[in-house]
Design a protein around this motif. Structure first.
Motif, mmCIF file in Angstrom:
data_model
loop_
_atom_site.group_PDB
_atom_site.id
_atom_site.type_symbol
_atom_site.label_atom_id
_atom_site.label_comp_id
_atom_site.label_asym_id
_atom_site.label_seq_id
_atom_site.Cartn_x
_atom_site.Cartn_y
_atom_site.Cartn_z
ATOM 1 N N LEU A 117 1.328 6.952 -6.598
ATOM 2 C CA LEU A 117 0.209 7.863 -6.853
ATOM 3 C C LEU A 117 0.615 9.305 -6.572
ATOM 4 O O LEU A 117 0.293 10.219 -7.346
ATOM 5 C CB LEU A 117 -0.998 7.473 -5.986
ATOM 6 N N ALA A 118 1.348 9.529 -5.485
ATOM 7 C CA ALA A 118 1.806 10.880 -5.162
ATOM 8 C C ALA A 118 2.730 11.405 -6.253
ATOM 9 O O ALA A 118 2.638 12.584 -6.640
ATOM 10 C CB ALA A 118 2.513 10.886 -3.810
ATOM 11 N N GLN A 119 3.593 10.547 -6.777
ATOM 12 C CA GLN A 119 4.501 10.948 -7.853
ATOM 13 C C GLN A 119 3.713 11.295 -9.114
ATOM 14 O O GLN A 119 3.989 12.292 -9.778
ATOM 15 C CB GLN A 119 5.497 9.819 -8.138
ATOM 16 N N ALA B 289 0.835 -1.203 0.000
ATOM 17 C CA ALA B 289 0.000 0.000 0.000
ATOM 18 C C ALA B 289 0.870 1.254 0.000
ATOM 19 O O ALA B 289 0.568 2.232 -0.693
ATOM 20 C CB ALA B 289 -0.935 -0.008 1.204
ATOM 21 N N SER B 290 1.963 1.235 0.770
ATOM 22 C CA SER B 290 2.861 2.384 0.816
ATOM 23 C C SER B 290 3.480 2.638 -0.556
ATOM 24 O O SER B 290 3.594 3.786 -0.995
ATOM 25 C CB SER B 290 3.955 2.163 1.857
ATOM 26 N N ALA B 291 3.901 1.574 -1.218
ATOM 27 C CA ALA B 291 4.488 1.723 -2.550
ATOM 28 C C ALA B 291 3.460 2.298 -3.522
ATOM 29 O O ALA B 291 3.778 3.182 -4.332
ATOM 30 C CB ALA B 291 5.002 0.379 -3.042
ATOM 31 N N ARG B 292 2.249 1.810 -3.444
ATOM 32 C CA ARG B 292 1.190 2.334 -4.325
ATOM 33 C C ARG B 292 0.924 3.809 -4.038
ATOM 34 O O ARG B 292 0.729 4.604 -4.962
ATOM 35 C CB ARG B 292 -0.097 1.533 -4.131
ATOM 36 N N VAL C 152 -1.663 20.078 -11.325
ATOM 37 C CA VAL C 152 -1.147 20.129 -9.958
ATOM 38 C C VAL C 152 0.078 21.031 -9.900
ATOM 39 O O VAL C 152 0.240 21.837 -8.981
ATOM 40 C CB VAL C 152 -0.825 18.709 -9.438
ATOM 41 N N GLN C 153 0.955 20.924 -10.908
ATOM 42 C CA GLN C 153 2.143 21.778 -10.942
ATOM 43 C C GLN C 153 1.748 23.248 -11.029
ATOM 44 O O GLN C 153 2.336 24.101 -10.359
ATOM 45 C CB GLN C 153 3.035 21.386 -12.118
ATOM 46 N N ALA C 154 0.726 23.553 -11.827
ATOM 47 C CA ALA C 154 0.262 24.939 -11.943
ATOM 48 C C ALA C 154 -0.294 25.427 -10.609
ATOM 49 O O ALA C 154 -0.022 26.562 -10.193
ATOM 50 C CB ALA C 154 -0.802 25.038 -13.037
ATOM 51 N N ALA C 155 -1.034 24.585 -9.920
ATOM 52 C CA ALA C 155 -1.596 24.973 -8.622
ATOM 53 C C ALA C 155 -0.483 25.198 -7.599
ATOM 54 O O ALA C 155 -0.553 26.136 -6.793
ATOM 55 C CB ALA C 155 -2.577 23.909 -8.138
#
Length: 76
Positions: free
Chosen positions: A54-56, A47-50, A64-67
């Motif tokens: 997902l965060a990456q 789950a941590s790896a997933r 997201v980068q614009a925000a």
């Protein structure tokens, strides 16, 4: 004209044990589930790896980068 009320219905208890007592006894007699610690830790690592992936992926999205850029500009 007077309204007629329905006769009161009285239900007799069919057992001498209350629901609270019954469920308390069920909880006391419940057998504990065997826990496989190794399997649990493997699931957490998976789950941590997933979540890291997902965060990456979220970081790399243009919206997201614009925000994040807007947030940095607003902070100054």
């Amino acid at each position: 004209m007077a309204a007629q009320s329905a006769p009161k219905v009285v239900l007799k208890s069919t057992t001498k044990m209350s629901l609270n007592e019954r469920f308390t006894n069920m909880l006391k007699n419940k057998q504990p589930m065997p826990v496989n610690i190794r399997a649990t830790m493997q699931q957490q690592q998976l789950a941590s790896a997933r979540n890291r992936r997902l965060a990456q992926q979220m970081e790399n999205r243009p919206s997201v980068q614009a925000a994040l850029k807007l947030k940095q500009v607003a902070a100054w």
